[in-house]
Motif scaffolding. Structure first.
Motif, mmCIF file in Angstrom:
data_model
loop_
_atom_site.group_PDB
_atom_site.id
_atom_site.type_symbol
_atom_site.label_atom_id
_atom_site.label_comp_id
_atom_site.label_asym_id
_atom_site.label_seq_id
_atom_site.Cartn_x
_atom_site.Cartn_y
_atom_site.Cartn_z
ATOM 1 N N VAL A 173 0.836 -1.209 0.000
ATOM 2 C CA VAL A 173 0.000 0.000 0.000
ATOM 3 C C VAL A 173 0.867 1.254 0.000
ATOM 4 N N ALA A 174 1.910 1.273 0.825
ATOM 5 C CA ALA A 174 2.776 2.451 0.896
ATOM 6 C C ALA A 174 3.508 2.679 -0.428
ATOM 7 N N LEU A 175 4.044 1.627 -1.026
ATOM 8 C CA LEU A 175 4.689 1.774 -2.341
ATOM 9 C C LEU A 175 3.680 2.196 -3.402
ATOM 10 N N GLY A 176 2.445 1.727 -3.249
ATOM 11 C CA GLY A 176 1.401 2.035 -4.223
ATOM 12 C C GLY A 176 1.020 3.500 -4.268
ATOM 13 N N ALA A 177 1.484 4.287 -3.285
ATOM 14 C CA ALA A 177 1.243 5.733 -3.333
ATOM 15 C C ALA A 177 1.960 6.376 -4.521
ATOM 16 N N LYS A 178 2.981 5.689 -5.057
ATOM 17 C CA LYS A 178 3.749 6.268 -6.169
ATOM 18 C C LYS A 178 3.938 5.300 -7.330
ATOM 19 N N PHE A 179 3.888 3.990 -7.051
ATOM 20 C CA PHE A 179 4.270 3.011 -8.057
ATOM 21 C C PHE A 179 3.136 2.030 -8.352
ATOM 22 N N ASN A 180 3.261 1.372 -9.509
ATOM 23 C CA ASN A 180 2.378 0.261 -9.855
ATOM 24 C C ASN A 180 2.968 -1.001 -9.217
ATOM 25 N N VAL A 181 2.253 -1.565 -8.244
ATOM 26 C CA VAL A 181 2.810 -2.624 -7.403
ATOM 27 C C VAL A 181 2.020 -3.918 -7.568
ATOM 28 N N LEU A 182 2.742 -5.009 -7.755
ATOM 29 C CA LEU A 182 2.132 -6.336 -7.647
ATOM 30 C C LEU A 182 2.306 -6.811 -6.221
ATOM 31 N N LYS A 183 1.208 -7.165 -5.565
ATOM 32 C CA LYS A 183 1.248 -7.682 -4.203
ATOM 33 C C LYS A 183 0.793 -9.126 -4.228
ATOM 34 N N SER A 184 1.535 -10.002 -3.555
ATOM 35 C CA SER A 184 1.084 -11.385 -3.478
ATOM 36 C C SER A 184 -0.225 -11.444 -2.713
ATOM 37 N N LEU A 185 -1.128 -12.306 -3.161
ATOM 38 C CA LEU A 185 -2.474 -12.380 -2.614
ATOM 39 C C LEU A 185 -2.498 -13.253 -1.373
ATOM 40 N N GLY A 186 -3.295 -12.821 -0.379
ATOM 41 C CA GLY A 186 -3.472 -13.624 0.825
ATOM 42 C C GLY A 186 -2.143 -13.994 1.439
ATOM 43 N N ASN A 187 -1.996 -15.256 1.813
ATOM 44 C CA ASN A 187 -0.727 -15.725 2.369
ATOM 45 C C ASN A 187 -0.137 -16.827 1.490
ATOM 46 N N LEU A 188 -0.243 -16.647 0.170
ATOM 47 C CA LEU A 188 0.330 -17.619 -0.768
ATOM 48 C C LEU A 188 1.840 -17.429 -0.774
ATOM 49 N N ASN A 189 2.506 -18.093 0.170
ATOM 50 C CA ASN A 189 3.897 -17.749 0.462
ATOM 51 C C ASN A 189 4.850 -18.935 0.465
ATOM 52 N N ASN A 190 4.393 -20.094 -0.059
ATOM 53 C CA ASN A 190 5.256 -21.277 -0.019
ATOM 54 C C ASN A 190 5.691 -21.664 -1.436
ATOM 55 N N GLY A 191 6.246 -22.869 -1.562
ATOM 56 C CA GLY A 191 6.765 -23.309 -2.856
ATOM 57 C C GLY A 191 5.716 -23.484 -3.920
ATOM 58 N N TYR A 192 4.454 -23.577 -3.540
ATOM 59 C CA TYR A 192 3.348 -23.630 -4.495
ATOM 60 C C TYR A 192 2.814 -22.227 -4.780
ATOM 61 N N GLY A 193 2.546 -21.469 -3.711
ATOM 62 C CA GLY A 193 1.883 -20.184 -3.855
ATOM 63 C C GLY A 193 2.773 -19.075 -4.374
ATOM 64 N N LEU A 194 4.030 -19.024 -3.908
ATOM 65 C CA LEU A 194 4.912 -17.938 -4.345
ATOM 66 C C LEU A 194 5.138 -17.932 -5.855
ATOM 67 N N PRO A 195 5.405 -19.074 -6.496
ATOM 68 C CA PRO A 195 5.554 -19.042 -7.960
ATOM 69 C C PRO A 195 4.303 -18.532 -8.674
ATOM 70 N N LEU A 196 3.135 -18.909 -8.183
ATOM 71 C CA LEU A 196 1.898 -18.426 -8.810
ATOM 72 C C LEU A 196 1.780 -16.916 -8.711
ATOM 73 N N GLN A 197 2.274 -16.346 -7.620
ATOM 74 C CA GLN A 197 2.238 -14.886 -7.476
ATOM 75 C C GLN A 197 3.190 -14.226 -8.465
#
Length: 467
Positions: free
Chosen positions: A133-157
């Motif tokens: 959100v803070a970076l989005g004040a100036k930039f176009n930001v991709l944020k990973s969704l939810g808590n998709l943060n493992n070896g399956y979810g991170l690549p999808l993000q």
């Protein structure tokens, strides 16, 4: 990133096969990527990944029927696929999960801009959201969704990256040593944010919290010498992580080494924060509860500042941030205030939210505390500490839910608090139904496996039926 099947096959070092009737199939463009046949969208590429419970190869036909463009399949499962699956375009690889990760790494390198990775034992999802959100004040930001943060979810993000994105903010989770290092090899982070080191997943570490700290430190080790490590100086482990890092280190928090620094934080009508950033005083009010969120906001301001976002712009953006699903949501049911923090729990996060509950003005303060999982042999001690903390904070009633929460209940009772143990979330909901009063403040928090959201749903359904 929208890629043709031919580009995807090249990125996976794979072979593309298609029926003779599918002329020009290599030029077909994937509109997205999925590992779940139940949610795969029209035009998306389905990776038939084998997980701990199910094998995606058994669901290729379902994915194609839902509109999947093609499927990525393992060579050793090819002979077992039904004719309906073989009739679809297939990208054939040795290992579908490795292929997913390799494609994501290739997309990240092709995109070539800055990746900010966020990890920590508690608060990483909220911090990731705040940084984006803070970076989005100036930039176009991709944020990973939810808590998709493992070896399956991170690549999808990472596969959601498009050329117009200027930053990517990616969450990294772990439950064993080496996992963050593996995720970093895929994501190639330039900047890394570490919130804290707690006891979450300690059952997987024979050397306890020190082992968890070393696993979190893998993110710092993965950063380039030109990178930046953003570290919580209030955490006794994380505050030491910058000592051997060749790049730039930025500390955030409330301690004297922090800049940005929290000078005051208090829960009230939102979380009211006073801070100091490069000699400039500022104030902000976050529409959420919990003083731990002040530290998360400092991490976001630190990252935004290094990216060139003006302080007041970052603050205005952060003041729009709201609590995520079941992450400190404030509900009003039957005249009582319910703090729904049922998404997950660990000892540090629970104690932080106990302090939030204790600070509220209420007729009675009630804690519905679910068992904290993955604590191994440390579970009795850590539940006991949390029970004593709740009683010492002045919580009026403590309801422990399931398993090791019995230790929490017994410790609270020994410290003089009214304490009850119930076997599951349904029983906790029944207890709330029968005992909740207008003016009460209730914190509901437990590990995901306890499913304490069910207790809130029972309470809600009771009110909607008027019973």
């Amino acid at each position: 990133m929208k890629l043709t099947l031919a580009e995807i096959a090249l990125g996976c070092s794979a072979k593309l096969e298609a029926p003779a009737s599918a002329v020009g199939v290599g030029a077909f463009v994937a509109q997205g990527y999925s590992i779940d046949s139940r949610t795969v969208g029209v035009g998306e590429l389905f990776f038939a990944v084998r997980g701990p419970r199910v094998d995606g190869h058994d669901y290729i036909v379902s994915a194609i029927e839902r509109g999947a463009l093609a499927a990525v399949v393992s060579l050793n499962r090819l002979a077992t696929l039904p004719d309906a699956a073989l009739a679809a375009p297939l990208i054939i690889v040795e290992d579908t999960l490795v292929a997913l990760q390799a494609l994501a790494a290739n997309v990240r390198r092709h995109w070539g801009k800055r990746v900010v990775a966020v990890t920590g034992s508690a608060g990483k999802t909220s911090t990731k959201d705040a940084v984006a959100v803070a970076l989005g004040a100036k930039f176009n930001v991709l944020k990973s969704l939810g808590n998709l943060n493992n070896g399956y979810g991170l690549p999808l993000q990472l596969l959601r990256l498009e050329l117009e994105h200027e930053y990517a903010v990616i969450e990294m989770g772990m439950n064993h040593a080496g996992e963050i290092a593996q995720l970093a090899r895929i994501a190639g982070p330039d900047w890394g944010v570490i919130t804290n080191v707690g006891m979450a997943h300690v059952e997987n570490f024979s050397d306890g919290q020190g082992g968890i700290a070393r696993a979190k430190y893998e993110l710092v080790e993965a950063l380039p010498a030109s990178g930046i490590a953003f570290l919580n100086c209030d955490d006794r482990y994380v505050g030491q992580f910058g000592r051997d890092f060749a790049g730039k280190v930025v500390y955030f928090g409330a301690g004297p080494c922090a800049d940005p620094q929290i000078t005051s934080a208090r829960d009230g009508d939102g979380l009211q924060i006073e801070l100091l950033s490069v000699g400039t005083k500022a104030t902000m009010t976050l529409p959420m509860l919990g003083q731990h969120n002040a530290s998360n906001a400092m991490a976001a301001i630190a990252v935004a500042r290094e990216a060139g976002v003006p302080l007041q712009d970052a603050i205005r953006a952060l003041e729009t941030l709201t609590a995520g699903d079941r992450r400190g949501e404030v509900l009003t049911i039957a005249g009582a205030t319910i703090i729904n923090d049922s998404y997950n729990s660990n000892p540090e996060a629970l104690q932080s939210m106990i302090r939030t509950l204790a600070a509220r003005s209420a007729q009675r303060r009630i804690l519905i505390a679910g068992e904290m999982l993955e604590l191994g042999d440390h579970a009795p001690e850590l539940h006991t500490l949390c029970g004593k903390a709740a009683a010492d904070a002045g919580v009026d009633i403590i309801v422990g839910v399931r398993g090791n929460a019995d230790y929490l209940v017994r410790a609270a009772a020994e410290s003089g608090a009214e304490s009850i143990f119930v076997p599951d979330a349904m029983a906790a909901g029944a207890w709330l139904k029968n005992n909740l009063r207008p003016g009460d403040a209730v914190l509901v928090k437990g590990s995901r496996g306890v499913r304490l959201e069910q207790a809130i749903e029972i309470l809600r359904s009771t009110q909607s039926t008027g019973s």
